[in-house]
Scaffold this motif. Structure first.
Motif, PDB file in Angstrom:
ATOM      1  N   GLU B 349       0.832  -1.213   0.000  1.00 26.67           N
ATOM      2  CA  GLU B 349       0.000   0.000   0.000  1.00 26.67           C
ATOM      3  C   GLU B 349       0.859   1.253   0.000  1.00 26.67           C
ATOM      4  OE1 GLU B 349      -4.099  -1.132   2.283  1.00 26.67           O
ATOM      5  OE2 GLU B 349      -2.255  -1.276   3.438  1.00 26.67           O
ATOM      6  N   LEU B 353       0.820   4.098  -3.021  1.00 24.33           N
ATOM      7  CA  LEU B 353       0.103   5.328  -2.662  1.00 24.33           C
ATOM      8  C   LEU B 353       0.175   6.435  -3.719  1.00 24.33           C
ATOM      9  CD1 LEU B 353      -1.635   6.802  -0.635  1.00 24.33           C
ATOM     10  CD2 LEU B 353       0.407   7.390   0.656  1.00 24.33           C
ATOM     11  N   PRO B 354       1.359   6.755  -4.283  1.00 21.81           N
ATOM     12  CA  PRO B 354       1.356   7.842  -5.272  1.00 21.81           C
ATOM     13  C   PRO B 354       0.797   7.404  -6.622  1.00 21.81           C
ATOM     14  CG  PRO B 354       3.595   7.308  -4.509  1.00 21.81           C
ATOM     15  CD  PRO B 354       2.694   6.215  -4.071  1.00 21.81           C
ATOM     16  N   TYR B 356      -2.000   5.286  -7.376  1.00 26.21           N
ATOM     17  CA  TYR B 356      -3.370   4.802  -7.565  1.00 26.21           C
ATOM     18  C   TYR B 356      -4.021   5.430  -8.796  1.00 26.21           C
ATOM     19  CZ  TYR B 356      -3.449   2.420  -3.056  1.00 26.21           C
ATOM     20  OH  TYR B 356      -3.202   1.569  -2.019  1.00 26.21           O
ATOM     21  N   ARG B 357      -3.822   6.742  -8.954  1.00 22.99           N
ATOM     22  CA  ARG B 357      -4.532   7.428 -10.030  1.00 22.99           C
ATOM     23  C   ARG B 357      -4.055   7.031 -11.428  1.00 22.99           C
ATOM     24  NH1 ARG B 357      -8.038  11.148  -7.843  1.00 22.99           N
ATOM     25  NH2 ARG B 357      -7.894  10.918  -5.593  1.00 22.99           N
ATOM     26  N   LYS B 407       8.843   3.066  -3.578  1.00 18.43           N
ATOM     27  CA  LYS B 407       7.630   3.842  -3.822  1.00 18.43           C
ATOM     28  C   LYS B 407       7.883   4.934  -4.869  1.00 18.43           C
ATOM     29  CE  LYS B 407       5.309   7.296  -0.887  1.00 18.43           C
ATOM     30  NZ  LYS B 407       5.019   7.585   0.529  1.00 18.43           N
TER      31      LYS B 407
END
Lengths: 310, 498
Positions: B349, B353-354, B356-357, B407
């Protein structure tokens, strides 16, 4: 510590099963399909609003205005119907107003950087005041039979419409929370907003959208409430805010944000629904319900603390 | 001579892991005993046992030769053993004096005697040679000063043994010197000091003896003079770690990102910087020089009051982090616990996080693709975790830092801004992260590395820019720079600016 955490996890399951068993034994009228349908119809507003409250609490925010706004929207809905507007227009009008109130709550919280606790305390007072002013403190009766039947007693595929709306609202919020970028980002924002922001998450927009979604669910709750009572009443939902927060807390959410579950909130809401229904069947003083609910909320929070919750 | 404190044959297990196995450690009056080891070596567990926070499963503790056991932290303190943990606990809403005297405030009956308290606190500070006024509100202190207050608190009741857990991890170079002087003074006063650190240079500067732990076991104890850098690293990691300077020279290409006379508040005052593709630019400077603040402007996390930036030839003025990411610029923040990670979420996760879009099909997330991507990048960075689904706060510091890097590198950045990428990371992980930074530049990315450790900047960067007083005061090729020349730059301008 371990025992407390286990107790906390089991609370919604054990509580719900325990109450069902107890009321089944104590009352001959509890365990049958008709009572189940009535239980859902009576509590549909709570269930739908609790789902929205889960998202708000997941963010580490709170919405204290839901009870007052449900009452205000039910009054306005009844008045729109009273003007002779077709029921779909009135229903859409109520929905639009709900989204608007949510947007106002969200914008003041996020853009004004005011704690949602204070913002929604304010909008709650305003909504209550408006509801009483618009009605002169007298309930507005609804005569639109099609509307009343549809949202109270009609069935589709054998399911009552309130039950159906609960299922749709649950599936919709669950889908949004687990399968959209917005939903997945909410947990991160609630747990650590600064980290989410520096990861490029549109924190402010996500937050406002949560309040808007809450407004939409509150409007659905208001429609169900108006249909059930057959009127728009300025005092329609006296304990709704308490009940919705209780459902989320019993469901194991952290009031500090970052941790909540829709499934367990649903169990929490059903627990309160069963409690309300069973106490009526057993003819227990309505006011005693407040005491019982208060004890359950405190029990849930104490167990969370003992369990080493954050 | 009887040691002040002796831990003998200590073992301690937690569910699923044996943290310590038959480890011994002692400290004499007036000596600094350094404890080294990679993250997960058992240093923290050993310290927590000495501090009375954990009880050992086996082994004994002796104070002044007398066997004892600690019922809790207060018991250890009563025996004269004080611990300063890595997380600072100075309270902002109180003044320095109240912080120093916390827990043993002088009083008249139930009332606090403010004057006596301030006097007692000032005495402690003066005795330790700490140049702080007891009446200063703690909120105004720098990180370094907070560390001093923390030590003063431990010294308020005449400690016999002081345990310091990575005390320099948040200090700039000049603040370190103040701390070292304080440690020298405590030594002279006969205090026994246990000093936990990751930094080689400190060990050789401070330690009389040192102990190396690895995987919960005792590897070696001996006089610090008998070790050198290489033998110490070998003892810690059990293998040779390659750590050589590469000495590439920057190319004469147009810059990937150039920053011209940007200003923000008092922290950044007209900084100018050019960052090229394929290079690692080190950004050195003292605490408060404006390095992090400048990087945040480049990353879109803050917006400049004035000045301009150009990215690959086009004007660049990101209004938020998302715009910077979309333009290919990512910022890896220095504070991984507060900014780099969401600790209660899983490894996967955090990595997602950065992103998802960017992973949506008809509005819904492609969860399978996100899972594959997270597992892939965790693997590439060498994150050691049972599965990408475990909570990230169960990992060691080095592995957490690798998750942070995964990430951001997964976002396929063209410009990477790294803020203290190896703080609180053990030597093994540090070498891996350095290699990853070099590989990133070799692949054509423009990389900026902010670091307070000059040896790190010197070994990983092609060029080094030095900031002081919110400006870039000089840029030098790493091959021609030395710690002394960089410090001279950082300090010279500091005096001018002040």
């Amino acid at each position: 510590m371990r025992a407390a955490r286990l107790a906390r996890t089991l609370l919604p399951y054990a509580g719900l099963i325990g109450l069902i068993v107890y009321f089944s034994l104590a009352s001959d009228f509890f365990l049958n399909q008709r009572n189940f349908e009535r239980l859902i119809t009576d509590s549909a507003t709570l269930i739908v609003v609790s789902l929205g409250m889960t998202l708000v609490i997941l963010l580490g925010e709170i919405d204290l205005s839901v009870g007052a706004v449900v009452a205000l929207l039910s009054v306005l809905l009844a008045q729109m119907l009273g003007l002779g507007w077709p029921w779909p227009v009135a229903v859409l009008g109520a929905l639009a107003l709900g989204l608007l109130v949510g947007a106002i709550n969200g914008a003041l919280t996020v853009i004004g950087d005011i704690p949602s606790f204070i913002v929604t305390l304010g909008t709650s007072a305003i909504a209550t005041g408006l509801a009483f002013i618009f009605t002169g403190a007298i309930s507005v009766p609804i005569y639109d039979v099609v509307f009343l039947d549809l949202f109270y007693s009609d069935t589709i595929l054998g399911l009552t419409v309130p039950l159906l709306l609960c299922i749709v609202a649950f599936a919709g919020t669950l889908l949004a929370l687990t399968r959209t970028a917005w939903g997945r980002e909410l947990t991160a924002i609630g747990a650590n907003a600064a980290a989410a922001r520096i990861a490029g998450v549109p924190v402010r927009r996500d937050k406002v959208l949560v309040f808007v979604a809450m407004g939409g669910l509150v409007a659905v709750g208001a429609i169900l409430s108006a249909a059930r009572l057959g009127s728009g009443a300025p005092g329609a939902a006296p304990s709704l805010t308490l009940d919705a927060i209780a459902a989320v807390i019993i469901g194991g959410a952290s009031l500090f944000g970052g941790q909540a579950s829709l499934v367990r909130t649903l169990l929490g809401a059903l627990l309160i629904a069963v409690l309300n229904n069973g106490m009526v069947l057993l003819n227990i003083n309505v006011d005693a319900q407040y005491v019982v609910k208060g004890v359950i909320i405190l029990l849930a929070v104490v167990l969370e603390r003992l369990g080493g919750g954050r | 001579m009887t040691p002040l404190l002796r831990l003998d044959g200590i073992s301690k297990g937690f569910p699923g892991v044996q943290a310590l196995q038959d480890v011994s450690l002692d400290v004499h009056a007036g000596e600094v005993h350094a404890v080294m080891g990679e993250n997960g070596a058992g240093k923290s567990t050993l310290m927590k046992i000495a501090a009375g926070l954990y009880r050992p499963d086996a082994g004994s503790i002796a104070v002044d030769g007398a066997a004892t056991s600690f019922a809790g932290p207060a018991d250890a303190t009563a025996h004269g053993i004080h611990t300063v943990f890595q997380e600072l606990t100075v309270l902002d809403n109180l003044d320095v004096g109240r912080n120093v005297m916390m827990g043993h405030e002088p009083g008249r009956g139930p009332l606090l005697d403010r004057r006596a308290l301030r006097r007692a606190a000032q005495e402690v500070l003066d005795r330790l040679g700490i140049a702080l006024d007891a009446a200063t509100p703690a909120a105004r202190l720098s990180t370094g000063a907070r560390q001093m207050v923390e030590i003063a608190r431990a010294c308020a009741t005449a400690p016999r043994v002081l345990i310091l857990d990575e005390p320099t991890s948040s200090l700039g170079s000049h603040e370190e010197e103040t701390l070292f002087a304080l440690i020298d003074r405590l030594k002279a006063m006969g205090v026994g000091i246990v000093y936990i650190t990751h930094r080689m240079s400190e060990v050789f500067r401070l330690a009389d003896r040192l102990t190396v732990l690895r995987d919960g076991r005792h590897v070696v104890t001996g006089p610090a003079a008998e070790f050198d850098r290489d033998s110490l690293i070998r003892a810690m990691v059990g293998r040779d770690v390659e750590d050589r300077s590469h000495g590439m020279v920057s190319r004469d290409l147009p810059p990937a990102l150039s920053v011209a006379r940007v200003t923000r508040g008092r922290a950044v005052r007209g900084a100018t910087l050019r960052l090229h593709e394929g290079e690692v630019l080190g950004l050195a400077g003292l605490m408060g020089a404006g390095r992090t603040e400048l990087a945040r402007l480049m990353a879109g996390a803050d917006q400049p009051d004035s000045g301009s930036m150009v990215l690959f030839g086009a004007p660049y003025a990101p209004r938020d982090v998302a715009e910077a990411i979309a333009a290919g610029v990512v910022y890896v923040p220095e504070d991984r616990k507060d900014l780099g990670l969401v600790l209660s979420l899983s490894v996967a996760e955090n990595i997602s996080l950065p992103a998802y879009r960017q992973h949506r099909r008809a509005g819904l997330l492609d969860l399978a693709a996100l899972r594959r991507r997270a597992a892939d990048w965790a693997g590439r960075l060498g994150v050691k975790a049972p599965s990408p689904a475990v909570r990230v706060d169960t990992l060691s510091g080095g592995n957490q830092q690798k998750v942070v890097l995964a990430k951001w590198l997964a976002m396929a950045p063209r410009v990477v801004l790294l803020d203290e990428p190896t703080r609180g990371v053990d030597v093994g992980a540090k070498a891996e992260i350095h290699a990853r930074i070099r590989a990133l530049a070799a692949d054509g990315a423009a990389v900026l590395v902010i670091s307070s450790e000059l040896p790190e900047v010197l070994s990983v960067a092609d060029r080094i820019a030095v900031m002081a007083g919110g400006r870039v005061v000089g840029t030098v090729p790493a091959a021609k720079a030395s710690e002394e020349s960089l410090l001279a730059l950082a300090f010279a301008e500091d005096e001018v600016a002040a």
